[in-house]
Scaffold this motif. Structure first.
Motif, PDB file in Angstrom:
ATOM      1  N   THR A 130      18.063   0.140   6.706  1.00  7.83           N
ATOM      2  CA  THR A 130      17.190  -0.870   6.089  1.00  7.83           C
ATOM      3  C   THR A 130      15.731  -0.458   6.021  1.00  7.83           C
ATOM      4  OG1 THR A 130      16.965  -1.954   8.244  1.00  7.83           O
ATOM      5  CG2 THR A 130      18.676  -2.786   6.768  1.00  7.83           C
ATOM      6  N   LEU A 131      15.203   0.085   7.102  1.00  2.00           N
ATOM      7  CA  LEU A 131      13.760   0.302   7.196  1.00  2.00           C
ATOM      8  C   LEU A 131      13.201   1.302   6.194  1.00  2.00           C
ATOM      9  CD1 LEU A 131      11.154  -0.376   8.697  1.00  2.00           C
ATOM     10  CD2 LEU A 131      11.732   1.380  10.373  1.00  2.00           C
ATOM     11  N   PRO A 132      13.803   2.503   5.996  1.00  2.00           N
ATOM     12  CA  PRO A 132      13.154   3.490   5.122  1.00  2.00           C
ATOM     13  C   PRO A 132      12.957   2.995   3.705  1.00  2.00           C
ATOM     14  CG  PRO A 132      14.906   4.510   6.410  1.00  2.00           C
ATOM     15  CD  PRO A 132      15.037   3.028   6.594  1.00  2.00           C
ATOM     16  N   CYS A 133      13.990   2.392   3.098  1.00  2.00           N
ATOM     17  CA  CYS A 133      13.888   1.960   1.709  1.00  2.00           C
ATOM     18  C   CYS A 133      12.845   0.863   1.558  1.00  2.00           C
ATOM     19  CB  CYS A 133      15.245   1.475   1.207  1.00  2.00           C
ATOM     20  SG  CYS A 133      15.240   1.049  -0.549  1.00  2.00           S
ATOM     21  N   ALA A 134      12.828  -0.084   2.476  1.00  2.00           N
ATOM     22  CA  ALA A 134      11.852  -1.167   2.394  1.00  2.00           C
ATOM     23  C   ALA A 134      10.434  -0.640   2.468  1.00  2.00           C
ATOM     24  CB  ALA A 134      12.111  -2.176   3.516  1.00  2.00           C
ATOM     25  N   PHE A 135      10.194   0.330   3.346  1.00  2.00           N
ATOM     26  CA  PHE A 135       8.851   0.902   3.473  1.00  2.00           C
ATOM     27  C   PHE A 135       8.461   1.657   2.216  1.00  2.00           C
ATOM     28  CE2 PHE A 135       6.339   4.703   4.506  1.00  2.00           C
ATOM     29  CZ  PHE A 135       5.179   4.097   4.963  1.00  2.00           C
ATOM     30  N   LEU A 136       9.357   2.496   1.702  1.00  2.00           N
ATOM     31  CA  LEU A 136       9.045   3.286   0.517  1.00  2.00           C
ATOM     32  C   LEU A 136       8.787   2.395  -0.697  1.00  2.00           C
ATOM     33  CD1 LEU A 136      11.706   6.105   1.011  1.00  2.00           C
ATOM     34  CD2 LEU A 136       9.221   6.346   1.225  1.00  2.00           C
ATOM     35  N   ARG A 137       9.563   1.337  -0.844  1.00  2.00           N
ATOM     36  CA  ARG A 137       9.357   0.431  -1.968  1.00  2.00           C
ATOM     37  C   ARG A 137       8.017  -0.275  -1.851  1.00  2.00           C
ATOM     38  NH1 ARG A 137      13.932  -2.056  -1.848  1.00  2.00           N
ATOM     39  NH2 ARG A 137      13.281  -3.743  -0.468  1.00  2.00           N
ATOM     40  N   ARG A 143      11.548   5.228  -6.677  1.00  2.00           N
ATOM     41  CA  ARG A 143      12.555   6.267  -6.871  1.00  2.00           C
ATOM     42  C   ARG A 143      13.000   6.841  -5.524  1.00  2.00           C
ATOM     43  NH1 ARG A 143      10.592  10.679 -10.832  1.00  2.00           N
ATOM     44  NH2 ARG A 143      12.788  11.286 -10.747  1.00  2.00           N
ATOM     45  N   ALA A 144      12.047   7.063  -4.616  1.00  2.00           N
ATOM     46  CA  ALA A 144      12.406   7.526  -3.277  1.00  2.00           C
ATOM     47  C   ALA A 144      13.252   6.491  -2.552  1.00  2.00           C
ATOM     48  CB  ALA A 144      11.144   7.835  -2.474  1.00  2.00           C
ATOM     49  N   CYS A 145      12.903   5.215  -2.737  1.00  2.00           N
ATOM     50  CA  CYS A 145      13.692   4.135  -2.135  1.00  2.00           C
ATOM     51  C   CYS A 145      15.122   4.158  -2.657  1.00  2.00           C
ATOM     52  CB  CYS A 145      13.025   2.787  -2.433  1.00  2.00           C
ATOM     53  SG  CYS A 145      14.029   1.354  -2.007  1.00  2.00           S
ATOM     54  N   ALA A 146      15.285   4.330  -3.982  1.00  2.00           N
ATOM     55  CA  ALA A 146      16.617   4.364  -4.573  1.00  2.00           C
ATOM     56  C   ALA A 146      17.424   5.541  -4.047  1.00  2.00           C
ATOM     57  CB  ALA A 146      16.509   4.426  -6.095  1.00  2.00           C
ATOM     58  N   PHE A 147      16.760   6.690  -3.856  1.00  2.00           N
ATOM     59  CA  PHE A 147      17.440   7.880  -3.331  1.00  2.00           C
ATOM     60  C   PHE A 147      17.929   7.629  -1.907  1.00  2.00           C
ATOM     61  CE2 PHE A 147      17.367  12.012  -1.169  1.00  2.00           C
ATOM     62  CZ  PHE A 147      18.222  12.740  -2.001  1.00  2.00           C
ATOM     63  N   VAL A 148      17.060   7.059  -1.077  1.00  2.00           N
ATOM     64  CA  VAL A 148      17.441   6.760   0.308  1.00  2.00           C
ATOM     65  C   VAL A 148      18.556   5.725   0.340  1.00  2.00           C
ATOM     66  CG1 VAL A 148      16.627   5.719   2.463  1.00  2.00           C
ATOM     67  CG2 VAL A 148      15.201   7.386   1.267  1.00  2.00           C
ATOM     68  N   THR A 162      23.880  16.254  -0.371  1.00  2.00           N
ATOM     69  CA  THR A 162      23.030  15.573  -1.349  1.00  2.00           C
ATOM     70  C   THR A 162      21.600  16.073  -1.258  1.00  2.00           C
ATOM     71  OG1 THR A 162      24.419  13.590  -1.266  1.00  2.00           O
ATOM     72  CG2 THR A 162      22.188  13.332  -2.127  1.00  2.00           C
ATOM     73  N   LEU A 163      21.100  16.245  -0.035  1.00  2.00           N
ATOM     74  CA  LEU A 163      19.741  16.750   0.136  1.00  2.00           C
ATOM     75  C   LEU A 163      19.618  18.187  -0.365  1.00  2.00           C
ATOM     76  CD1 LEU A 163      18.643  15.387   3.628  1.00  2.00           C
ATOM     77  CD2 LEU A 163      17.657  14.823   1.414  1.00  2.00           C
ATOM     78  N   GLN A 164      20.605  19.011  -0.082  1.00  2.00           N
ATOM     79  CA  GLN A 164      20.566  20.393  -0.542  1.00  2.00           C
ATOM     80  C   GLN A 164      20.564  20.478  -2.061  1.00  2.00           C
ATOM     81  OE1 GLN A 164      23.912  22.128   1.558  1.00  2.00           O
ATOM     82  NE2 GLN A 164      22.566  23.049   3.076  1.00  2.00           N
ATOM     83  N   ASN A 165      21.240  19.542  -2.716  1.00  2.00           N
ATOM     84  CA  ASN A 165      21.258  19.527  -4.168  1.00  2.00           C
ATOM     85  C   ASN A 165      19.970  18.988  -4.764  1.00  2.00           C
ATOM     86  OD1 ASN A 165      23.894  20.486  -4.094  1.00  2.00           O
ATOM     87  ND2 ASN A 165      24.799  18.448  -4.259  1.00  2.00           N
TER      88      ASN A 165
END
Length: 240
Positions: A130-137, A143-148, A162-165
């Motif tokens: 929960t925390l990373p996406c909320a902070f990034l948004r 876009r970073a939120c959507a990726f996370v 996924t990260l390597q790609n």
């Protein structure tokens, strides 16, 4: 005037597209202001903590720790709590403990360090969905939120793939493939409190869910051992 709200929608534009181009100038200014305030707050907090915590610890230790086991135990507990807090330079307090107590305190300081950083990692793991996406948004990075958010239901091998790609090949092969070594280096570099300190670094490691807990525990045990081990074998004089 109140800041404009972020709608949190997923950005499906091409990777090369400027994520801010669809925002009004007012929205971009508010996002820029948020980052400036965040960075300024981190720097100011780090400056105050770096100047104050070590002096306070040394004053307490020099006046009462040397002969009081309860005070020593309390100082270790305070050290462990502060080290777990992101951006707090708790290393200075650990060095103060080693200098004042010498070889006798080294195993306990090491144990407190490992326990504290393990707790930070555990807290990051607990809030990883929960925390990373909320902070990034909130900070204007949808876009970073959507990726996370897209990675939160993947298992560890799938997240690593996924990260390597998603990153340049040389970054993916070395940094992701040697992430435990990188983590050990980040814990030990001077001035790491500016990038989160031990507590912040382990919190992010937990949020990423790219590490296993047994391997994290082994990494922390080995990465934080050199200084306490040196003091235990050769005395606190090597720190002076």
């Amino acid at each position: 005037m109140s800041p404009p709200s972020d709608n949190g929608t997923v950005d499906n534009r091409t990777p090369g597209h400027n994520v801010y181009s669809g925002r009004s100038p007012t929205a971009r200014r508010w996002i820029f202001l948020r980052w400036i305030l965040l960075i300024a707050g981190v720097v100011l907090f780090n400056y105050i903590a770096a100047r104050g915590l070590a002096d306070l610890a040394e004053a307490r230790l020099s006046t009462g720790m040397s002969g009081d086991a309860l005070v020593a135990l309390g100082a270790l507990a305070v050290y462990a709590v502060l080290l777990a807090v992101p951006f707090v330079p708790g290393v200075e307090i650990g060095l103060s403990l080693l200098i004042m107590q010498g070889a006798a305190a080294a195993p306990f300081v090491h144990a407190a360090t490992v326990a504290s950083l393990s707790i930070s990692y555990g807290l990051g793991s607990a809030f990883a969905t929960t925390l990373p996406c909320a902070f990034l948004r909130r900070m204007g990075l949808p876009r970073a939120c959507a990726f996370v958010d897209a990675m939160k239901d993947l298992d560890r091998p799938a997240r690593l793939q996924t990260l390597q790609n998603a990153v340049p090949r040389w970054v993916g092969r070395w940094i992701i493939g040697h992430r435990y070594i990188l983590l050990a280096l980040l814990i030990n570099i001077p001035g790491n409190s500016l990038i989160g300190g031990g507590g912040g670094i382990l919190l992010v490691a937990g949020l990423s869910r790219l590490y296993s807990y047994p391997a994290i525990l082994l990494t922390l045990t080995l990465a934080t051992a050199p200084v306490p081990l040196a003091v235990w074998l050769m005395g606190a004089e090597i720190l002076q």
